[in-house]
Design a protein around this motif. Structure first.
Motif, PDB file in Angstrom:
ATOM      1  N   MET A  56       0.602  -1.100  -0.455  1.00  0.00           N
ATOM      2  CA  MET A  56      -0.074   0.034  -0.252  1.00  0.00           C
ATOM      3  C   MET A  56       0.833   0.886  -0.071  1.00  0.00           C
ATOM      4  N   ASP A  57       0.618   2.377  -0.697  1.00  0.00           N
ATOM      5  CA  ASP A  57       1.516   3.155  -0.538  1.00  0.00           C
ATOM      6  C   ASP A  57       1.341   4.486   0.478  1.00  0.00           C
ATOM      7  N   LYS A  58       1.618   5.287  -0.012  1.00  0.00           N
ATOM      8  CA  LYS A  58       1.292   6.388   1.173  1.00  0.00           C
ATOM      9  C   LYS A  58       0.348   7.131   0.716  1.00  0.00           C
ATOM     10  N   ASN A  59       0.111   7.519  -0.474  1.00  0.00           N
ATOM     11  CA  ASN A  59      -0.790   8.234  -0.644  1.00  0.00           C
ATOM     12  C   ASN A  59      -2.638   7.149  -0.331  1.00  0.00           C
ATOM     13  N   GLU A  60      -2.556   6.052  -0.103  1.00  0.00           N
ATOM     14  CA  GLU A  60      -3.525   5.109  -0.216  1.00  0.00           C
ATOM     15  C   GLU A  60      -3.969   5.012   1.246  1.00  0.00           C
ATOM     16  N   ILE A  61      -2.618   5.610   2.563  1.00  0.00           N
ATOM     17  CA  ILE A  61      -2.968   5.527   3.688  1.00  0.00           C
ATOM     18  C   ILE A  61      -2.940   7.154   4.010  1.00  0.00           C
ATOM     19  N   GLU A  62      -2.475   8.003   3.443  1.00  0.00           N
ATOM     20  CA  GLU A  62      -2.759   9.311   3.614  1.00  0.00           C
ATOM     21  C   GLU A  62      -4.752   9.585   3.332  1.00  0.00           C
ATOM     22  N   GLN A  63      -5.395   8.763   2.447  1.00  0.00           N
ATOM     23  CA  GLN A  63      -6.069   9.033   2.016  1.00  0.00           C
ATOM     24  C   GLN A  63      -7.147   8.504   3.377  1.00  0.00           C
ATOM     25  N   ALA A  64      -6.800   6.765   3.489  1.00  0.00           N
ATOM     26  CA  ALA A  64      -8.048   6.480   4.476  1.00  0.00           C
ATOM     27  C   ALA A  64      -7.140   7.646   6.514  1.00  0.00           C
ATOM     28  N   ILE A  65      -6.406   8.164   6.609  1.00  0.00           N
ATOM     29  CA  ILE A  65      -6.237   8.462   7.549  1.00  0.00           C
ATOM     30  C   ILE A  65      -7.282  10.203   7.511  1.00  0.00           C
ATOM     31  N   LYS A  66      -7.747  10.577   6.083  1.00  0.00           N
ATOM     32  CA  LYS A  66      -8.447  11.822   6.148  1.00  0.00           C
ATOM     33  C   LYS A  66      -9.822  10.795   6.635  1.00  0.00           C
ATOM     34  N   GLU A  67     -10.383  10.080   5.364  1.00  0.00           N
ATOM     35  CA  GLU A  67     -11.565   9.582   5.881  1.00  0.00           C
ATOM     36  C   GLU A  67     -12.381   9.317   7.734  1.00  0.00           C
ATOM     37  N   VAL A  68     -11.152   8.468   7.620  1.00  0.00           N
ATOM     38  CA  VAL A  68     -11.205   8.406   9.673  1.00  0.00           C
ATOM     39  C   VAL A  68     -11.091   9.303  10.285  1.00  0.00           C
ATOM     40  N   LYS A  69     -10.101  10.105  10.452  1.00  0.00           N
ATOM     41  CA  LYS A  69     -10.645  11.719  10.423  1.00  0.00           C
ATOM     42  C   LYS A  69     -11.654  12.469  10.643  1.00  0.00           C
ATOM     43  N   ALA A  70     -12.981  11.778   9.172  1.00  0.00           N
ATOM     44  CA  ALA A  70     -13.938  12.443   8.474  1.00  0.00           C
ATOM     45  C   ALA A  70     -15.162  11.679   9.450  1.00  0.00           C
ATOM     46  N   GLY A  71     -14.937  10.653  10.211  1.00  0.00           N
ATOM     47  CA  GLY A  71     -15.862   9.286  10.650  1.00  0.00           C
ATOM     48  C   GLY A  71     -15.622   8.481   9.982  1.00  0.00           C
ATOM     49  N   ASP A  72     -15.177   7.933   8.761  1.00  0.00           N
ATOM     50  CA  ASP A  72     -15.599   6.719   8.194  1.00  0.00           C
ATOM     51  C   ASP A  72     -14.484   5.539   9.308  1.00  0.00           C
ATOM     52  N   ILE A  73     -14.610   4.809  10.229  1.00  0.00           N
ATOM     53  CA  ILE A  73     -14.341   4.179  11.911  1.00  0.00           C
ATOM     54  C   ILE A  73     -13.679   3.236  10.276  1.00  0.00           C
ATOM     55  N   ASP A  74     -14.375   2.437   9.949  1.00  0.00           N
ATOM     56  CA  ASP A  74     -14.054   1.089   8.906  1.00  0.00           C
ATOM     57  C   ASP A  74     -12.779   1.279   7.939  1.00  0.00           C
ATOM     58  N   GLN A  75     -12.336   3.285   7.463  1.00  0.00           N
ATOM     59  CA  GLN A  75     -10.547   3.076   7.048  1.00  0.00           C
ATOM     60  C   GLN A  75      -9.985   2.887   7.545  1.00  0.00           C
ATOM     61  N   PHE A  76      -9.501   2.237   9.166  1.00  0.00           N
ATOM     62  CA  PHE A  76      -9.130   2.955   9.918  1.00  0.00           C
ATOM     63  C   PHE A  76      -7.741   1.230  10.184  1.00  0.00           C
ATOM     64  N   GLY A  77      -9.220   0.478   9.148  1.00  0.00           N
ATOM     65  CA  GLY A  77      -8.693  -1.039   8.435  1.00  0.00           C
ATOM     66  C   GLY A  77      -7.218  -1.391   7.532  1.00  0.00           C
ATOM     67  N   ILE A  78      -7.856  -0.538   7.096  1.00  0.00           N
ATOM     68  CA  ILE A  78      -6.833  -0.424   5.533  1.00  0.00           C
ATOM     69  C   ILE A  78      -5.591   0.394   6.202  1.00  0.00           C
ATOM     70  N   ILE A  79      -5.914   0.664   7.241  1.00  0.00           N
ATOM     71  CA  ILE A  79      -4.714   1.385   8.090  1.00  0.00           C
ATOM     72  C   ILE A  79      -3.498   0.097   9.047  1.00  0.00           C
ATOM     73  N   ILE A  80      -4.549  -0.481   9.674  1.00  0.00           N
ATOM     74  CA  ILE A  80      -4.104  -1.663  10.224  1.00  0.00           C
ATOM     75  C   ILE A  80      -3.374  -2.685   9.269  1.00  0.00           C
ATOM     76  N   ASP A  81      -3.850  -2.991   8.297  1.00  0.00           N
ATOM     77  CA  ASP A  81      -3.813  -3.957   6.824  1.00  0.00           C
ATOM     78  C   ASP A  81      -2.032  -3.549   6.995  1.00  0.00           C
ATOM     79  N   ALA A  82      -2.364  -2.636   6.359  1.00  0.00           N
ATOM     80  CA  ALA A  82      -0.857  -1.992   5.910  1.00  0.00           C
ATOM     81  C   ALA A  82      -0.071  -1.785   6.745  1.00  0.00           C
ATOM     82  N   MET A  83      -0.065  -1.750   9.050  1.00  0.00           N
ATOM     83  CA  MET A  83       1.093  -1.303   9.315  1.00  0.00           C
ATOM     84  C   MET A  83       1.328  -2.306  10.710  1.00  0.00           C
ATOM     85  N   GLN A  84       0.525  -3.401  10.288  1.00  0.00           N
ATOM     86  CA  GLN A  84       0.323  -4.502  10.952  1.00  0.00           C
ATOM     87  C   GLN A  84       1.459  -5.342  11.379  1.00  0.00           C
TER      88      GLN A  84
END
Length: 193
Positions: free
Chosen positions: A1-29
């Motif tokens: 997963m590239d940096k832009n996808e993670i940054e987009q997921a972060i923006k969506e999590v900050k906007a309230g989309d909790i499910d997008q945190f799963g993308i972050i977990i998958d990338a960083m676990q």
């Protein structure tokens, strides 16, 4: 997963989309588990630490700023969490010493075998003799292949100062390995580079 996808997921999590945190977990676990395992030296403790780090990251996601890469931000959270665990473990050893004679709870045999084999590795033994900050720098630099520029943002130090600190920690680690191995085995020592 590239940096832009993670940054987009972060923006969506900050906007309230909790499910997008799963993308972050998958990338960083996996990288966080490897990091925590090297810092703590025990599989179960590392697994628990990674869960706690993700929880802390989720709770603090609003404080993340793009000046530092997200992975560096996560490693900083992981470092402080592991440092707290290591400090608690030291305190636990003192309490255990003071309560000598009380029965202890044994760990699962498989977990003990894995830890025994891992902890008997000369490189791990040498790393365990370093301070937590020295071990942190070597793990991030060697295992996670982080550059000095990224590390300087993470540690709030100049890249040249970190390079010197890394060289001193590496030299210290190599000397511990020589003592542990009782000789001059360049193959094992070169694994630390």
């Amino acid at each position: 997963m590239d940096k832009n996808e993670i940054e987009q997921a972060i923006k969506e999590v900050k906007a309230g989309d909790i499910d997008q945190f799963g993308i972050i977990i998958d990338a960083m676990q996996k990288p966080l588990f490897v990091y925590c395992y090297h810092m703590l030296g025990h599989r179960q403790e590392a697994e628990d630490a990674v869960q706690e780090v993700f929880l802390k990251a989720y709770e603090q996601i609003e404080s993340y700023r793009q000046e530092v890469s997200f992975s560096a931000w996560m490693y900083k959270i992981a470092y402080h969490h592991c440092l707290n665990l290591l400090n608690r473990a030291k305190l636990g050893r003192v309490v255990t010493f003071l309560k000598a004679g009380l029965p202890t709870v044994s760990r699962h045999e498989g977990e003990e075998r894995i830890d025994r084999e891992y902890l008997s590795n000369p490189l791990h033994l040498a790393l365990s003799k370093l301070s937590a900050s020295e071990r942190n720098l070597i793990i991030l630099r060697v295992v996670e292949e982080r550059g000095y520029d990224e590390l300087s943002l993470l540690f709030h130090k100049k890249p040249a100062a970190l390079r010197k600190q890394y060289e001193r920690a590496l030299k210290k680690c190599k000397s511990h390995m020589l003592v542990l191995e009782g000789g001059d085995d360049h193959d094992t020592i070169s694994a630390v580079r």
